[in-house]
Write a protein that holds these residues in place. Sequence first.
Motif, mmCIF file in Angstrom:
data_model
loop_
_atom_site.group_PDB
_atom_site.id
_atom_site.type_symbol
_atom_site.label_atom_id
_atom_site.label_comp_id
_atom_site.label_asym_id
_atom_site.label_seq_id
_atom_site.Cartn_x
_atom_site.Cartn_y
_atom_site.Cartn_z
ATOM 1 N N GLN A 86 -39.922 70.844 70.170
ATOM 2 C CA GLN A 86 -40.739 69.927 70.967
ATOM 3 C C GLN A 86 -41.972 70.643 71.524
ATOM 4 O OE1 GLN A 86 -38.669 68.200 74.295
ATOM 5 N NE2 GLN A 86 -40.332 66.821 74.819
ATOM 6 N N MET A 87 -41.771 71.870 72.021
ATOM 7 C CA MET A 87 -42.887 72.632 72.591
ATOM 8 C C MET A 87 -43.866 73.084 71.505
ATOM 9 S SD MET A 87 -40.900 74.892 75.486
ATOM 10 C CE MET A 87 -42.419 75.517 76.204
ATOM 11 N N PHE A 88 -43.329 73.502 70.373
ATOM 12 C CA PHE A 88 -44.202 73.923 69.267
ATOM 13 C C PHE A 88 -45.076 72.756 68.805
ATOM 14 C CE2 PHE A 88 -41.136 77.506 68.180
ATOM 15 C CZ PHE A 88 -42.031 78.511 68.507
ATOM 16 N N PHE A 89 -44.464 71.602 68.607
ATOM 17 C CA PHE A 89 -45.215 70.452 68.111
ATOM 18 C C PHE A 89 -46.200 69.920 69.156
ATOM 19 C CE2 PHE A 89 -41.492 69.641 65.087
ATOM 20 C CZ PHE A 89 -42.148 70.277 64.037
ATOM 21 N N ALA A 90 -45.835 70.038 70.440
ATOM 22 C CA ALA A 90 -46.764 69.630 71.492
ATOM 23 C C ALA A 90 -48.031 70.473 71.443
ATOM 24 C CB ALA A 90 -46.095 69.754 72.855
ATOM 25 N N LEU A 91 -47.868 71.781 71.208
ATOM 26 C CA LEU A 91 -49.028 72.666 71.093
ATOM 27 C C LEU A 91 -49.802 72.370 69.818
ATOM 28 C CD1 LEU A 91 -50.786 75.027 71.912
ATOM 29 C CD2 LEU A 91 -49.055 76.591 70.989
ATOM 30 N N ILE A 99 -46.348 75.572 62.110
ATOM 31 C CA ILE A 99 -45.453 76.269 61.188
ATOM 32 C C ILE A 99 -44.157 76.664 61.883
ATOM 33 C CG2 ILE A 99 -45.168 78.361 59.791
ATOM 34 C CD1 ILE A 99 -48.168 78.238 59.245
ATOM 35 N N ARG A 100 -44.273 77.197 63.104
ATOM 36 C CA ARG A 100 -43.076 77.587 63.845
ATOM 37 C C ARG A 100 -42.212 76.375 64.189
ATOM 38 N NH1 ARG A 100 -42.283 82.221 66.486
ATOM 39 N NH2 ARG A 100 -40.176 81.331 66.478
ATOM 40 N N GLY A 101 -42.868 75.268 64.496
ATOM 41 C CA GLY A 101 -42.119 74.060 64.810
ATOM 42 C C GLY A 101 -41.310 73.570 63.622
ATOM 43 N N VAL A 102 -41.927 73.574 62.444
ATOM 44 C CA VAL A 102 -41.231 73.130 61.236
ATOM 45 C C VAL A 102 -40.109 74.090 60.872
ATOM 46 C CG1 VAL A 102 -41.468 72.775 58.759
ATOM 47 C CG2 VAL A 102 -43.177 71.828 60.321
ATOM 48 N N MET A 125 -35.535 67.695 59.933
ATOM 49 C CA MET A 125 -36.711 66.938 59.519
ATOM 50 C C MET A 125 -36.536 66.409 58.100
ATOM 51 S SD MET A 125 -39.781 69.405 60.998
ATOM 52 C CE MET A 125 -41.085 68.233 60.575
ATOM 53 N N LYS A 126 -37.140 65.263 57.851
ATOM 54 C CA LYS A 126 -37.160 64.735 56.500
ATOM 55 C C LYS A 126 -38.222 65.492 55.699
ATOM 56 C CE LYS A 126 -35.719 60.078 57.883
ATOM 57 N NZ LYS A 126 -36.083 58.639 57.907
ATOM 58 N N PRO A 127 -38.006 65.637 54.386
ATOM 59 C CA PRO A 127 -38.977 66.379 53.573
ATOM 60 C C PRO A 127 -40.416 65.889 53.734
ATOM 61 C CG PRO A 127 -37.000 65.946 52.307
ATOM 62 C CD PRO A 127 -36.847 65.198 53.595
ATOM 63 N N GLN A 128 -40.608 64.585 53.825
ATOM 64 C CA GLN A 128 -41.967 64.058 53.936
ATOM 65 C C GLN A 128 -42.598 64.431 55.271
ATOM 66 O OE1 GLN A 128 -43.542 62.634 51.316
ATOM 67 N NE2 GLN A 128 -45.349 62.899 52.614
ATOM 68 N N GLN A 129 -41.773 64.551 56.316
ATOM 69 C CA GLN A 129 -42.299 64.979 57.618
ATOM 70 C C GLN A 129 -42.828 66.409 57.539
ATOM 71 O OE1 GLN A 129 -38.670 64.091 59.926
ATOM 72 N NE2 GLN A 129 -39.860 62.579 61.091
ATOM 73 N N VAL A 130 -42.076 67.248 56.823
ATOM 74 C CA VAL A 130 -42.515 68.635 56.630
ATOM 75 C C VAL A 130 -43.838 68.666 55.876
ATOM 76 C CG1 VAL A 130 -41.961 70.837 55.527
ATOM 77 C CG2 VAL A 130 -40.158 69.514 56.660
ATOM 78 N N ILE A 131 -43.933 67.872 54.834
ATOM 79 C CA ILE A 131 -45.145 67.841 54.008
ATOM 80 C C ILE A 131 -46.338 67.340 54.817
ATOM 81 C CG2 ILE A 131 -46.212 66.761 51.993
ATOM 82 C CD1 ILE A 131 -43.334 66.668 50.788
ATOM 83 N N ASP A 132 -46.123 66.268 55.576
ATOM 84 C CA ASP A 132 -47.221 65.704 56.371
ATOM 85 C C ASP A 132 -47.728 66.705 57.409
ATOM 86 O OD1 ASP A 132 -46.996 63.374 54.951
ATOM 87 O OD2 ASP A 132 -45.765 62.336 56.455
ATOM 88 N N ARG A 133 -46.804 67.473 57.984
ATOM 89 C CA ARG A 133 -47.192 68.448 59.005
ATOM 90 C C ARG A 133 -47.976 69.616 58.418
ATOM 91 N NH1 ARG A 133 -47.531 68.433 64.598
ATOM 92 N NH2 ARG A 133 -45.972 67.024 65.448
ATOM 93 N N LEU A 134 -47.526 70.126 57.295
ATOM 94 C CA LEU A 134 -48.034 71.424 56.834
ATOM 95 C C LEU A 134 -48.910 71.378 55.584
ATOM 96 C CD1 LEU A 134 -44.897 73.695 57.417
ATOM 97 C CD2 LEU A 134 -46.811 73.212 58.954
ATOM 98 N N LYS A 135 -49.007 70.249 54.936
ATOM 99 C CA LYS A 135 -49.812 70.192 53.711
ATOM 100 C C LYS A 135 -51.260 70.627 53.931
ATOM 101 C CE LYS A 135 -50.867 67.269 49.737
ATOM 102 N NZ LYS A 135 -50.714 65.921 49.123
ATOM 103 N N PHE A 184 -52.801 80.772 56.941
ATOM 104 C CA PHE A 184 -51.363 80.528 57.027
ATOM 105 C C PHE A 184 -50.805 79.964 55.722
ATOM 106 C CE2 PHE A 184 -53.015 80.125 61.392
ATOM 107 C CZ PHE A 184 -52.220 81.064 62.037
ATOM 108 N N PHE A 185 -51.555 80.078 54.645
ATOM 109 C CA PHE A 185 -51.143 79.482 53.375
ATOM 110 C C PHE A 185 -49.745 79.908 52.914
ATOM 111 C CE2 PHE A 185 -50.874 80.306 48.749
ATOM 112 C CZ PHE A 185 -50.681 78.994 48.325
ATOM 113 N N PRO A 186 -49.418 81.203 52.853
ATOM 114 C CA PRO A 186 -48.111 81.579 52.285
ATOM 115 C C PRO A 186 -46.932 80.924 52.997
ATOM 116 C CG PRO A 186 -49.533 83.497 52.480
ATOM 117 C CD PRO A 186 -50.213 82.387 53.212
ATOM 118 N N SER A 187 -46.908 81.006 54.328
ATOM 119 C CA SER A 187 -45.780 80.460 55.087
ATOM 120 C C SER A 187 -45.737 78.941 55.006
ATOM 121 C CB SER A 187 -45.867 80.905 56.550
ATOM 122 O OG SER A 187 -45.810 82.309 56.657
ATOM 123 N N ALA A 188 -46.893 78.300 55.169
ATOM 124 C CA ALA A 188 -46.936 76.839 55.111
ATOM 125 C C ALA A 188 -46.593 76.334 53.716
ATOM 126 C CB ALA A 188 -48.320 76.344 55.529
ATOM 127 N N ALA A 189 -47.110 76.995 52.691
ATOM 128 C CA ALA A 189 -46.878 76.556 51.317
ATOM 129 C C ALA A 189 -45.404 76.681 50.931
ATOM 130 C CB ALA A 189 -47.742 77.382 50.359
#
Length: 260
Positions: A135-140, A156-159, A166-176, A185-190
Amino acid sequence: MALTPTLPQTEDEKRAAREIAQQDMLLREVDEAVRQDEAAQFARKYGKIIAGIIVAGLLAFGGYLLWEENSEKTLEQGSESFVSALDQLDAGNLDKADRQLEELSKDGSPGAQAAANLLRAAIAADKHDTDKAAQMFFALADDTSAPQAYRDLAAIRGVSTNYDKMKPQQVIDRLKPLAVPGNAFFPSAAELVAMAYVQQDKKDLAGPLFAAIAKDDNAPQSLRSRARQMSGLLGFDAVEDAEATVSEDAQPSTAAETAQ
């Protein structure tokens, strides 16, 4: 005794003197015209470049002054509180550090607030309170007043903290938006996005992402190795130099890379 210049006396001498004076004037005019033409050609050819260099220099100098002023302000605002909180973290006093960071998150500069909130979320994660941490990570991550680098890292830390919930699409929407080669942050997010694609059975999207991570020289070795294996399993070739790959995989991973 000063010498008096001899003046032309005859008409022929006067005519010759006038011709010499006219030729001299003509030569000066031609010479001046040539210099002006050369200057005009130089201006046409290099004027924009020189102007660009001057403007760039002024902008760089102005940017440096702005950076210096902001850096001094940032150091002045809450630096002692932040250092004290870091000391408490280093000593393992998580609760005390969290209280100090909470004060800084309210009264500090935008950068200091973002750093404090990021550390507070990490403290919650360290206490295994993953819901609060996420919650705190996503708020930031959603705080438009915070510096972009902090927001991206928080996303990235929140995910990663809340991935299983989380649902897969939520992860994709956050980090794509971060899973793009060239992004810091490409390596970790990808990797997280690629894993979400795997869960969606979209191997045609996951494979190229894993291959891109494996070929990214800025990615940690352990992450590149995992990505290379995953891309191979999905049928995508991520090996450009076989000898370099074998040598790289044979090297032990550092503790920092393993943490990635």
